[in-house]
Scaffold this motif. Sequence first.
Motif, PDB file in Angstrom:
ATOM      1  N   SER A  57      38.290  92.387  21.161  1.00 46.99           N
ATOM      2  CA  SER A  57      38.753  93.279  22.221  1.00 46.99           C
ATOM      3  C   SER A  57      37.738  93.288  23.356  1.00 46.99           C
ATOM      4  O   SER A  57      36.573  92.926  23.184  1.00 46.99           O
ATOM      5  N   THR A  58      38.187  93.722  24.517  1.00 47.90           N
ATOM      6  CA  THR A  58      37.293  93.756  25.679  1.00 47.90           C
ATOM      7  C   THR A  58      36.109  94.684  25.448  1.00 47.90           C
ATOM      8  O   THR A  58      34.974  94.369  25.813  1.00 47.90           O
ATOM      9  N   SER A  59      36.336  95.837  24.825  1.00 49.09           N
ATOM     10  CA  SER A  59      35.241  96.784  24.600  1.00 49.09           C
ATOM     11  C   SER A  59      34.200  96.214  23.653  1.00 49.09           C
ATOM     12  O   SER A  59      32.995  96.398  23.852  1.00 49.09           O
ATOM     13  N   LEU A  60      34.637  95.467  22.614  1.00 47.21           N
ATOM     14  CA  LEU A  60      33.671  94.883  21.686  1.00 47.21           C
ATOM     15  C   LEU A  60      32.935  93.721  22.336  1.00 47.21           C
ATOM     16  O   LEU A  60      31.736  93.523  22.113  1.00 47.21           O
ATOM     17  N   THR A  61      33.633  92.956  23.157  1.00 51.26           N
ATOM     18  CA  THR A  61      32.972  91.862  23.878  1.00 51.26           C
ATOM     19  C   THR A  61      31.867  92.419  24.770  1.00 51.26           C
ATOM     20  O   THR A  61      30.755  91.866  24.838  1.00 51.26           O
ATOM     21  N   ALA A  62      32.150  93.525  25.463  1.00 51.53           N
ATOM     22  CA  ALA A  62      31.142  94.139  26.328  1.00 51.53           C
ATOM     23  C   ALA A  62      29.960  94.653  25.519  1.00 51.53           C
ATOM     24  O   ALA A  62      28.805  94.560  25.939  1.00 51.53           O
ATOM     25  N   THR A  63      30.245  95.188  24.328  1.00 51.94           N
ATOM     26  CA  THR A  63      29.173  95.687  23.474  1.00 51.94           C
ATOM     27  C   THR A  63      28.207  94.570  23.081  1.00 51.94           C
ATOM     28  O   THR A  63      26.989  94.758  23.034  1.00 51.94           O
ATOM     29  N   LEU A  64      28.743  93.378  22.829  1.00 56.47           N
ATOM     30  CA  LEU A  64      27.916  92.259  22.382  1.00 56.47           C
ATOM     31  C   LEU A  64      27.037  91.692  23.493  1.00 56.47           C
ATOM     32  O   LEU A  64      26.158  90.869  23.222  1.00 56.47           O
ATOM     33  N   THR A  65      27.287  92.094  24.720  1.00 62.69           N
ATOM     34  CA  THR A  65      26.436  91.606  25.814  1.00 62.69           C
ATOM     35  C   THR A  65      25.118  92.376  25.882  1.00 62.69           C
ATOM     36  O   THR A  65      24.233  91.998  26.659  1.00 62.69           O
ATOM     37  N   SER A 191      44.928  96.884  39.494  1.00 62.02           N
ATOM     38  CA  SER A 191      43.916  95.867  39.243  1.00 62.02           C
ATOM     39  C   SER A 191      42.568  96.343  39.767  1.00 62.02           C
ATOM     40  O   SER A 191      42.477  97.000  40.813  1.00 62.02           O
ATOM     41  N   VAL A 192      41.509  95.996  39.036  1.00 64.48           N
ATOM     42  CA  VAL A 192      40.158  96.379  39.416  1.00 64.48           C
ATOM     43  C   VAL A 192      39.642  95.378  40.455  1.00 64.48           C
ATOM     44  O   VAL A 192      39.563  94.170  40.194  1.00 64.48           O
ATOM     45  N   TRP A 193      39.282  95.889  41.632  1.00 63.31           N
ATOM     46  CA  TRP A 193      38.709  95.037  42.677  1.00 63.31           C
ATOM     47  C   TRP A 193      37.190  95.009  42.603  1.00 63.31           C
ATOM     48  O   TRP A 193      36.553  93.989  42.844  1.00 63.31           O
ATOM     49  N   ASP A 194      36.611  96.148  42.252  1.00 61.97           N
ATOM     50  CA  ASP A 194      35.155  96.227  42.192  1.00 61.97           C
ATOM     51  C   ASP A 194      34.781  97.336  41.213  1.00 61.97           C
ATOM     52  O   ASP A 194      35.530  98.306  41.040  1.00 61.97           O
ATOM     53  N   VAL A 195      33.606  97.218  40.577  1.00 60.85           N
ATOM     54  CA  VAL A 195      33.150  98.226  39.627  1.00 60.85           C
ATOM     55  C   VAL A 195      31.628  98.215  39.594  1.00 60.85           C
ATOM     56  O   VAL A 195      30.998  97.159  39.742  1.00 60.85           O
ATOM     57  N   LEU A 223      36.453 107.431  39.787  1.00 62.05           N
ATOM     58  CA  LEU A 223      35.148 107.855  39.276  1.00 62.05           C
ATOM     59  C   LEU A 223      35.258 108.325  37.836  1.00 62.05           C
ATOM     60  O   LEU A 223      36.141 109.125  37.492  1.00 62.05           O
ATOM     61  N   TRP A 224      34.365 107.821  36.989  1.00 60.75           N
ATOM     62  CA  TRP A 224      34.173 108.337  35.633  1.00 60.75           C
ATOM     63  C   TRP A 224      32.844 109.087  35.652  1.00 60.75           C
ATOM     64  O   TRP A 224      31.770 108.471  35.537  1.00 60.75           O
ATOM     65  N   PHE A 225      32.881 110.404  35.821  1.00 56.45           N
ATOM     66  CA  PHE A 225      31.655 111.178  35.946  1.00 56.45           C
ATOM     67  C   PHE A 225      30.840 111.129  34.650  1.00 56.45           C
ATOM     68  O   PHE A 225      31.369 111.334  33.550  1.00 56.45           O
ATOM     69  N   ASN A 226      29.533 110.868  34.805  1.00 55.13           N
ATOM     70  CA  ASN A 226      28.583 110.858  33.695  1.00 55.13           C
ATOM     71  C   ASN A 226      28.994 109.888  32.587  1.00 55.13           C
ATOM     72  O   ASN A 226      28.730 110.113  31.412  1.00 55.13           O
ATOM     73  N   GLN A 227      29.690 108.822  32.943  1.00 55.43           N
ATOM     74  CA  GLN A 227      30.123 107.812  31.961  1.00 55.43           C
ATOM     75  C   GLN A 227      29.762 106.424  32.501  1.00 55.43           C
ATOM     76  O   GLN A 227      30.638 105.616  32.789  1.00 55.43           O
ATOM     77  N   GLN A 228      28.467 106.174  32.635  1.00 52.32           N
ATOM     78  CA  GLN A 228      28.035 104.901  33.203  1.00 52.32           C
ATOM     79  C   GLN A 228      28.378 103.717  32.308  1.00 52.32           C
ATOM     80  O   GLN A 228      28.491 102.580  32.774  1.00 52.32           O
ATOM     81  N   TYR A 229      28.603 103.956  31.010  1.00 50.67           N
ATOM     82  CA  TYR A 229      28.889 102.859  30.090  1.00 50.67           C
ATOM     83  C   TYR A 229      30.242 102.200  30.367  1.00 50.67           C
ATOM     84  O   TYR A 229      30.489 101.063  29.952  1.00 50.67           O
ATOM     85  N   VAL A 230      31.138 102.902  31.078  1.00 50.79           N
ATOM     86  CA  VAL A 230      32.438 102.309  31.382  1.00 50.79           C
ATOM     87  C   VAL A 230      32.263 101.031  32.200  1.00 50.79           C
ATOM     88  O   VAL A 230      33.027 100.072  32.067  1.00 50.79           O
ATOM     89  N   ALA A 231      31.212 100.998  33.018  1.00 49.63           N
ATOM     90  CA  ALA A 231      30.968  99.819  33.864  1.00 49.63           C
ATOM     91  C   ALA A 231      30.698  98.573  33.028  1.00 49.63           C
ATOM     92  O   ALA A 231      30.858  97.448  33.520  1.00 49.63           O
ATOM     93  N   ARG A 232      30.278  98.751  31.782  1.00 53.59           N
ATOM     94  CA  ARG A 232      30.011  97.583  30.931  1.00 53.59           C
ATOM     95  C   ARG A 232      31.301  97.005  30.347  1.00 53.59           C
ATOM     96  O   ARG A 232      31.320  95.859  29.901  1.00 53.59           O
ATOM     97  N   TYR A 233      32.346  97.843  30.280  1.00 55.90           N
ATOM     98  CA  TYR A 233      33.589  97.401  29.653  1.00 55.90           C
ATOM     99  C   TYR A 233      34.631  96.920  30.650  1.00 55.90           C
ATOM    100  O   TYR A 233      35.529  96.154  30.310  1.00 55.90           O
ATOM    101  N   ARG A 235      35.855  95.046  34.096  1.00 49.87           N
ATOM    102  CA  ARG A 235      35.462  93.921  34.939  1.00 49.87           C
ATOM    103  C   ARG A 235      36.457  93.755  36.086  1.00 49.87           C
ATOM    104  O   ARG A 235      37.647  94.067  35.942  1.00 49.87           O
ATOM    105  N   PRO A 236      35.985  93.256  37.247  1.00 53.32           N
ATOM    106  CA  PRO A 236      36.931  92.938  38.326  1.00 53.32           C
ATOM    107  C   PRO A 236      38.004  91.972  37.826  1.00 53.32           C
ATOM    108  O   PRO A 236      37.725  91.020  37.113  1.00 53.32           O
TER     109      PRO A 236
END
Length: 647
Positions: A57-65, A191-195, A223-233, A235-236
């Motif tokens: 899954s995308t979330s697990l792929t991001a975790t492995l980075t 669609s995500v243009w930037d993150v 905006l995801w307030f106080n959830q900086q980890y979302v940026a890892r999961y 992607r544009p």
Amino acid sequence: MTQKAADPISMRMAAFRSALQLEAKRGYDNRAIVGGMDRFLDRWRSDLTDDELQELSTSLTATLTQRKYDSLSTEQRERWVHEALTALDDQEAFNDTRPESVEQPSPKPRTSRSQAVRQAKPVSTKSSPEGLSLDSAPTVIKGVGPGMAVKLEALGIRDIRGLLYHYPSRHLAVSQIANLPQGEETAIVGSVWDVGVLRMGKGGALQSTEAVLGDETGNIRVLWFNQQYVARYVRPGNRLLVNGYFRGFRGKPTFEANGYELVPDNEDRLAPGSLLPVYPATKGMPQRTLRRVITNALVAWLPRLSDHLPEEMRERQTLLDVTSALRGYHQPDSPESKASARYRLAFDEMFIRQIFMLSRKHEWQAVRALKLTTVKAVMQEFVAALPFTLTKAQSRTLKEVLADIAGIVPARRLVEGEVGSGKTVVALAAMLNAVAHGHQAAIMAPTEILAQQHFQTISSLLDGMTRPINEPNHLVIEMDSMSKPLTVGLMLGSHTKRQKDDMKRRMEEHAVDILVGTHALIQGDVDIPDLALAVVDEEHRFGVAQRGALGGKGRRPHLISMSATPIPRSLALTVYGDMDISIIDELPPGRSPSQTKWLRPDQRERANRFIRKEVAAGHQAFVVCPLIDESDSLQTSAAVEEHRKLS
């Protein structure tokens, strides 16, 4: 029960989960695995084949980075381990997202409920797999592993039936970005243009995720307030479903996100106007996972359901079949189809409850009770001694109660009325009538404070007849219409053992005629040998077993229940279908009537605006919440959070 075969990737997931759980147990000291977590991640990822990497899954792929676990603080490590465990939960559901080869229903045009019933196809009755049934554990559903099964059990879901009947608590409308409603929770797909990560607050201490999301009508800042980890999961280029609120932030139109999930490009159920189910959830069980699991259960098991209502009854009541109703409420095509589905499911709940209530009523009335015919002299003396005149509603209700207890069929009557409407006066009159026949009566309240209030109210109502005695928790009442004085006793759980033993002895010796108390009255060693009438206050706060325990004391007593909860008569007949109902719908002179209004969850902002307006005008408001702080296991409002919203 058949077991799912353990594939290599599932075994690797289990090993990863064990490593994370051990790391948490050791306090995130990076010593759970030899060489540390960074080395483990490198080795774990390199062991995966290219095909297995595609299945992540995308979330697990991001975790492995993650490559800098060693440099994180203990608090950051705790956060990352929690995110990794959540990603593994997502992977369990992601492994088997392709449903069984059951034909999916095609989208339907919007229809009325009667049209939907006529168009519904006959219910399929495919046989279940050998050894499986609706009572089978949820682990037989694709995407549900042992870890997820534990989380489902926390939601009360222990079998397949529990998944099918885990209804959405609400539905969010999917909106286009150009047409977002202000201040109401909604969902957008784009669609995500930037993150990226946005630093906020003093010194940039608060880190949030900021993204630009676009659809065919425009773009918006999310905006995801106080959830900086979302940026890892995220992607544009990802296509996201995001739910939250459209508001202004720092002068810019902003969508404040509560949750998100990745959606495939070919997902056609999320067009503008679609309704997105939002389920009661728990910690570690995001909405995207719960939706996926419930969808798999619907696809696999709805075709195997049989309808417990015959077709003739469904047509007569204009009801959908149960399969169409469950699919239509979990995944409605339109507000109309959702309404039709809800109507059928609500009918089932009420219908089954009515059958259960009638069964209980027949069981209760199978045993004869004592005839407590009205002793007119006692009633006349009591009413004449009251410091006020009974209202018409009180007089009507008293006649209904006295008529009930005059027969040999045990009475079960609910007396409903607002606080101060005079329910206790009616109950006391009925208890005096029972005592006039030489029997005992009891009144049970859910709390000691309410029990003490009842005792004081009885003392006040009978003030002119009370004989002074030097005994706490006792009243002696002398009435000219009775051959001997009667005694009223109070028994609470907080009383000393000596006090309770003394009251029990007096009850057994018939030295107490009316007993007031709490749950202490239904304890096994409390004997009320000649109980002819039992009164239960705030009936809804006692369980069936507790009410039954009081009803089992002495003879089969008549039962009168009281409630100050304003319940519409039609609803009361359903909830209390085993009882007759009297409503004291008239307040004593001088009392101001109250107004009750019910608002949907998506109208909360409207309520908040009303509160702010009234407070600004110098008035007061009370917001009652079931919790002080937010809970991971209970999906309900908390006082601290409500205070923040209103401040």
